[in-house]
Design a protein around this motif. Structure first.
Motif, PDB file in Angstrom:
ATOM      1  N   GLU A 181      24.775  31.260  21.312  1.00 53.79           N
ATOM      2  CA  GLU A 181      24.831  32.447  20.369  1.00 53.79           C
ATOM      3  C   GLU A 181      23.336  33.032  19.914  1.00 53.79           C
ATOM      4  O   GLU A 181      23.367  34.005  19.841  1.00 53.79           O
ATOM      5  N   GLU A 182      22.667  31.880  19.751  1.00 49.45           N
ATOM      6  CA  GLU A 182      21.215  32.305  19.406  1.00 49.45           C
ATOM      7  C   GLU A 182      20.393  32.897  20.589  1.00 49.45           C
ATOM      8  O   GLU A 182      19.885  33.850  20.536  1.00 49.45           O
ATOM      9  N   ILE A 183      20.836  32.340  21.745  1.00 51.35           N
ATOM     10  CA  ILE A 183      20.046  32.560  23.028  1.00 51.35           C
ATOM     11  C   ILE A 183      20.717  34.240  23.278  1.00 51.35           C
ATOM     12  O   ILE A 183      19.828  35.026  23.518  1.00 51.35           O
ATOM     13  N   PHE A 184      21.877  34.287  23.068  1.00 49.38           N
ATOM     14  CA  PHE A 184      22.386  35.615  23.300  1.00 49.38           C
ATOM     15  C   PHE A 184      22.115  36.811  22.270  1.00 49.38           C
ATOM     16  O   PHE A 184      21.546  37.859  22.737  1.00 49.38           O
ATOM     17  N   ALA A 185      21.701  36.467  20.971  1.00 48.57           N
ATOM     18  CA  ALA A 185      21.080  37.261  20.167  1.00 48.57           C
ATOM     19  C   ALA A 185      19.691  37.670  20.491  1.00 48.57           C
ATOM     20  O   ALA A 185      19.184  38.788  20.404  1.00 48.57           O
ATOM     21  N   LEU A 186      18.903  36.436  20.841  1.00 46.90           N
ATOM     22  CA  LEU A 186      17.576  36.878  21.596  1.00 46.90           C
ATOM     23  C   LEU A 186      17.751  37.866  22.642  1.00 46.90           C
ATOM     24  O   LEU A 186      16.941  38.790  22.692  1.00 46.90           O
ATOM     25  N   GLY A 187      18.662  37.891  23.609  1.00 47.68           N
ATOM     26  CA  GLY A 187      18.931  38.564  24.711  1.00 47.68           C
ATOM     27  C   GLY A 187      18.895  40.027  24.408  1.00 47.68           C
ATOM     28  O   GLY A 187      18.444  41.132  24.816  1.00 47.68           O
ATOM     29  N   MET A 188      19.721  40.205  23.265  1.00 50.39           N
ATOM     30  CA  MET A 188      20.007  41.477  22.801  1.00 50.39           C
ATOM     31  C   MET A 188      18.691  42.072  22.251  1.00 50.39           C
ATOM     32  O   MET A 188      18.554  43.592  22.304  1.00 50.39           O
ATOM     33  N   GLU A 189      17.958  41.351  21.523  1.00 51.75           N
ATOM     34  CA  GLU A 189      16.843  41.925  20.966  1.00 51.75           C
ATOM     35  C   GLU A 189      15.784  42.394  22.131  1.00 51.75           C
ATOM     36  O   GLU A 189      15.210  43.561  22.108  1.00 51.75           O
ATOM     37  N   LEU A 190      15.823  41.661  23.213  1.00 58.50           N
ATOM     38  CA  LEU A 190      15.239  42.340  24.337  1.00 58.50           C
ATOM     39  C   LEU A 190      15.547  43.405  24.854  1.00 58.50           C
ATOM     40  O   LEU A 190      14.875  44.347  25.368  1.00 58.50           O
ATOM     41  N   GLU A 191      17.074  43.769  24.742  1.00 61.69           N
ATOM     42  CA  GLU A 191      17.411  45.092  25.193  1.00 61.69           C
ATOM     43  C   GLU A 191      17.116  46.200  24.372  1.00 61.69           C
ATOM     44  O   GLU A 191      17.020  47.475  24.531  1.00 61.69           O
ATOM     45  N   GLY A 192      16.473  45.816  23.114  1.00 63.85           N
ATOM     46  CA  GLY A 192      15.985  46.981  22.435  1.00 63.85           C
ATOM     47  C   GLY A 192      17.158  47.896  21.659  1.00 63.85           C
ATOM     48  O   GLY A 192      16.881  48.897  21.238  1.00 63.85           O
TER      49      GLY A 192
END
Length: 287
Positions: free
Chosen positions: A276-287
């Motif tokens: 879940e935390e890795i997914f949230a970080l990935g969504m951050e990268l999407e902007g």
């Protein structure tokens, strides 16, 4: 002060891939340990955290990996159990790349669909990537069918996911032949195929008749591919009126997430990066 990464791997030989990515992502010194078991973790962790002042522990971190995801989860639990008070460091778990791959697949889907309310189908749903993708989709508000060749296995995995998420449950389905696969695809807008390498789960004739399908993602890079007609390098490629991603097409997003997660470990000393935390970080990268 140099950034030290302690790599704990369930396999006898620690992953060279994970080590290279770590070095490219800010780890200046690597301590690599293979064949690690939970009873060995506390000593390794304490050796890492007792040698630096609490105010400097953001320069130390732990990466848990290995080909056996269940064993890697056990190592992660042992790592977090060994922390106390301020004596802790940030840790990331990505056994067999399951967390970063699942996160990347769901993010690729989210580029084209509003996940909330979307009907998704995860093939190979009882494997580590499939289970994590289903978990992330449910947390994002999607309705998920979790498919396996064995209905019993699909039901067991669905129950575990429901217990983990506590905000929804996937619908277990069996896809044993073309007819049952076609039935599972009825009304589906997002398809993620996370089955075993070299096994075709969706023939092209079935995908042609999946009239509601908008996005199809195949995580298998070994021929024959999991979704027939999708190339392993496809990245947001239109095919049969569907947006398609292959394993390499998803891989760029996975690598970006993996590197960003390693970098994030050295920003503070209290992070635990799981799916879940890795997914949230990935969504951050999407902007």
């Amino acid at each position: 002060m140099k950034n030290i990464l302690l790599q704990l791997d369930t396999d006898i030989q620690p992953s060279t891939f994970d080590s290279v990515v770590a070095v490219d992502s800010g780890a200046e010194v690597m301590f690599r340990h293979g064949g690690v078991t939970p009873d060995q973790v506390a000593g390794l962790v304490h050796g890492l955290i007792f040698t630096r002042a609490p105010s400097k522990l953001n320069h130390s971190a732990i990466y848990v990996g290995g080909s056996n995801v269940d064993k890697a989860e056990a190592l992660l639990a042992a790592v977090t159990k060994s922390f106390f008070g301020p004596m802790r460091v940030s840790v990331m778990m990505d056994g067999n790349g399951a967390n970063t791959t699942a996160a990347a697949a769901v993010i690729c889907g989210a580029r084209h669909l509003e996940l909330k309310g979307t009907q998704a189908l995860v093939l190979g749903g009882t494997g580590p990537v499939g289970q994590r993708a289903a978990r992330l989709l449910i947390r994002a508000g999607a309705n998920v069918r979790l498919a396996s060749r064995s209905l019993e296995k699909a039901q067991a995995a669905a129950e575990q996911i429901a217990a983990d998420v506590q905000s929804g449950s996937p619908e277990p389905v069996a896809t044993t032949d073309n007819a049952s696969t076609a039935a599972a695809l009825e009304g589906v807008q997002l398809l993620i195929s996370a089955g075993a390498a070299g096994v075709t789960l969706v023939p092209q004739t079935i995908r042609e008749n999946a009239k509601d399908l908008k996005v199809a993602i195949d995580l298998n890079a070994v021929p024959p591919l999991g979704i027939e007609g999708i190339g392993f390098q496809d990245k947001a490629t239109e095919n049969l009126g569907q947006i398609c991603y292959g394993a390499i097409g998803v891989g760029g997003t996975k690598m970006a997430i993996h590197k960003a997660a390693i970098e994030r470990l050295f920003s503070r000393n209290d992070l635990v990066l799981n799916a879940e935390e890795i997914f949230a970080l990935g969504m951050e990268l999407e902007g």
